[in-house]
Design a protein around this motif. Sequence first.
Motif, mmCIF file in Angstrom:
data_model
loop_
_atom_site.group_PDB
_atom_site.id
_atom_site.type_symbol
_atom_site.label_atom_id
_atom_site.label_comp_id
_atom_site.label_asym_id
_atom_site.label_seq_id
_atom_site.Cartn_x
_atom_site.Cartn_y
_atom_site.Cartn_z
ATOM 1 N N THR A 332 0.803 -1.216 0.000
ATOM 2 C CA THR A 332 0.000 0.000 0.000
ATOM 3 C C THR A 332 0.836 1.267 0.000
ATOM 4 O O THR A 332 0.469 2.250 -0.642
ATOM 5 C CB THR A 332 -0.942 0.003 1.227
ATOM 6 N N PHE A 333 1.985 1.256 0.691
ATOM 7 C CA PHE A 333 2.742 2.499 0.889
ATOM 8 C C PHE A 333 4.222 2.340 0.558
ATOM 9 O O PHE A 333 4.811 1.273 0.749
ATOM 10 C CB PHE A 333 2.629 2.969 2.341
ATOM 11 N N SER A 337 10.011 2.248 5.887
ATOM 12 C CA SER A 337 10.048 0.822 6.234
ATOM 13 C C SER A 337 9.094 0.006 5.381
ATOM 14 O O SER A 337 8.458 -0.921 5.863
ATOM 15 C CB SER A 337 9.727 0.631 7.720
ATOM 16 N N THR A 338 8.991 0.352 4.097
ATOM 17 C CA THR A 338 8.253 -0.532 3.196
ATOM 18 C C THR A 338 8.869 -1.926 3.271
ATOM 19 O O THR A 338 8.159 -2.930 3.325
ATOM 20 C CB THR A 338 8.297 0.003 1.755
ATOM 21 N N ARG A 367 1.412 3.629 -2.842
ATOM 22 C CA ARG A 367 2.146 2.783 -3.784
ATOM 23 C C ARG A 367 1.264 2.149 -4.862
ATOM 24 O O ARG A 367 1.750 1.766 -5.922
ATOM 25 C CB ARG A 367 2.864 1.667 -3.015
ATOM 26 N N LYS A 368 -0.026 2.028 -4.608
ATOM 27 C CA LYS A 368 -0.874 1.202 -5.463
ATOM 28 C C LYS A 368 -0.971 1.717 -6.903
ATOM 29 O O LYS A 368 -1.197 0.936 -7.821
ATOM 30 C CB LYS A 368 -2.275 1.094 -4.849
ATOM 31 N N PHE A 369 -0.832 3.018 -7.105
ATOM 32 C CA PHE A 369 -0.894 3.569 -8.454
ATOM 33 C C PHE A 369 0.465 3.510 -9.165
ATOM 34 O O PHE A 369 0.540 3.807 -10.357
ATOM 35 C CB PHE A 369 -1.318 5.041 -8.398
ATOM 36 N N LEU A 451 -8.382 -1.189 1.633
ATOM 37 C CA LEU A 451 -8.694 -0.346 0.478
ATOM 38 C C LEU A 451 -8.003 1.011 0.473
ATOM 39 O O LEU A 451 -8.294 1.840 -0.397
ATOM 40 C CB LEU A 451 -10.213 -0.135 0.400
ATOM 41 N N SER A 452 -7.084 1.259 1.395
ATOM 42 C CA SER A 452 -6.430 2.578 1.452
ATOM 43 C C SER A 452 -5.829 2.962 0.110
ATOM 44 O O SER A 452 -5.153 2.169 -0.540
ATOM 45 C CB SER A 452 -5.323 2.580 2.525
ATOM 46 N N GLY A 453 -6.072 4.196 -0.294
ATOM 47 C CA GLY A 453 -5.490 4.714 -1.516
ATOM 48 C C GLY A 453 -6.174 4.270 -2.789
ATOM 49 O O GLY A 453 -5.639 4.483 -3.879
#
Length: 509
Positions: A332-333, A337-338, A367-369, A451-453
């Motif tokens: 997601t991000f 610390s990914t 990150r999703k896009f 569903l974030s982002g």
Amino acid sequence: MKKIIYILLAGCFLTTACEKELDIENPNEPIVEAFWQNANDATAGVNAIYSTLHRGSISRWMPFYHIIRSDVGRSTSPATDIVNNMDQFLVTDYNYGNAYGIWNDNYVGIFRANQVIANVPSIEMDEELRQRLMGEALFFRAFFYYQLVSLWGNVPLMLKPSTPNDQPGTSSQEEVWAQIEADLIAAAEGLPAVYPDAEDLGRVTKGAAKALLAKAYMQQQDYTAALSPLEWLVEGEGSGIYELTSNYRDNFLIFTENNVESVFEWQFSENPTEFTDNDIETPNHNYGTSIAQFFGPSGIGWSDGEAHRWVVREFLNETTTEGERDPRLEATFLYDSTDVRGPEFTMIYGQTFAQRYGLENNRVWFRKFQNDHWKDGEGYRSPNNWRYIRYADVLLMYAEALNQTGSTGEAYQHVDRVRQRAGLALLSDVMPGLSEADFLEQLKHERLLELSGEGHRWNDLARWGDLGPELADRDPGFLTFDVGKDELLPIPAQEIDINPNLEQNRAWR
């Protein structure tokens, strides 16, 4: 990678009248009436509706409004208009270009859909194909109105191809929602559950219409009505079509597009006829989206929109059954610390986070896009599809509808499917016997993490009645949120100036 080639139709699409009409016929100019002759014309007309999703206001700024205005997103852009209008609720220009662009481009799509709906019924063609094409057009008209009613509330309903002299009046939210429902019910009747031909990959389906219909019902808090389309998707025919992917991140990679979890997916691609070095100037049509460029991390993209750190902390409140971090966080991000080992191991487009930003940078990017999984930069033509409605969203909607209609016990299993894919313990094991109110609170957490982002958070908060200054503890932008006003945007002033039948939203007068 993408299966649909989109063709544009010209026409008058604005809701407002032209200032003056010059009535001189050009005998060499093709007219709309002459276009709609056969099945190929009908298909081209529908393809033109799909191409509306490529327009910059829809593929870039509309996600901004749904994500950055919500409590998961923020903007530190040097473009203060983005910060003020999309993050801080400081709207001073009722004709603000990025919002006005969303308004106009959705009406472009509505105009194109109305052309199909008005002209295809009279074409001599295969009846099954006709019903499918009409279903696609009805779906998109509902989709565009879903965006308009979500952002502006009271908007003009235009159900026929517009003309330059049209001056439609304002329709109430209730009228707009009713039309959305009618269009989606009709669309579901004509759309196939699946497309047998690979060349049709990416076209809307019966499942997409039923999922959007459920969203429309739920935004009106009509959970009883939402149960029927959701039942079809989860327990009926749709249960044999859709499933969760085994790997959560497969929903955001270009290599795994249109997978079994995708219910409605916006198709983007790189135009093979475009050859340009600067990635901006080109005479050819852009089949991609620039959202990755505008959401891209500092030094990669413009970083006009990014995420709040509090959402990261929400992911860390619970570990998997193996004692590991929720894998959805990494998908997601992009942040220090990914990679769970920290900034010296987290890769940001070919360099470590520490190399790019040092060890003390706390910024977080969606990150999703993005396209970091296959290249070391971003641009204005991202081919990464937007999975607008995923099956996980459907399962969580079904759980919410069941809970809100007194069937909390039955709702657990659908949340458990989503949690199990993430490796988390079953909710039915760790939180059995929740009350309806407590289950809803937990469901809010589940939707946030899943569903974030992805563009659903604003409507979720609106549906739950959670929009307000109390969100300022985690999103300072809500310090300036005016309850009873900022839930909706002001109708563009230019529209009202030239159309006496339009009314401004009451709180913005």
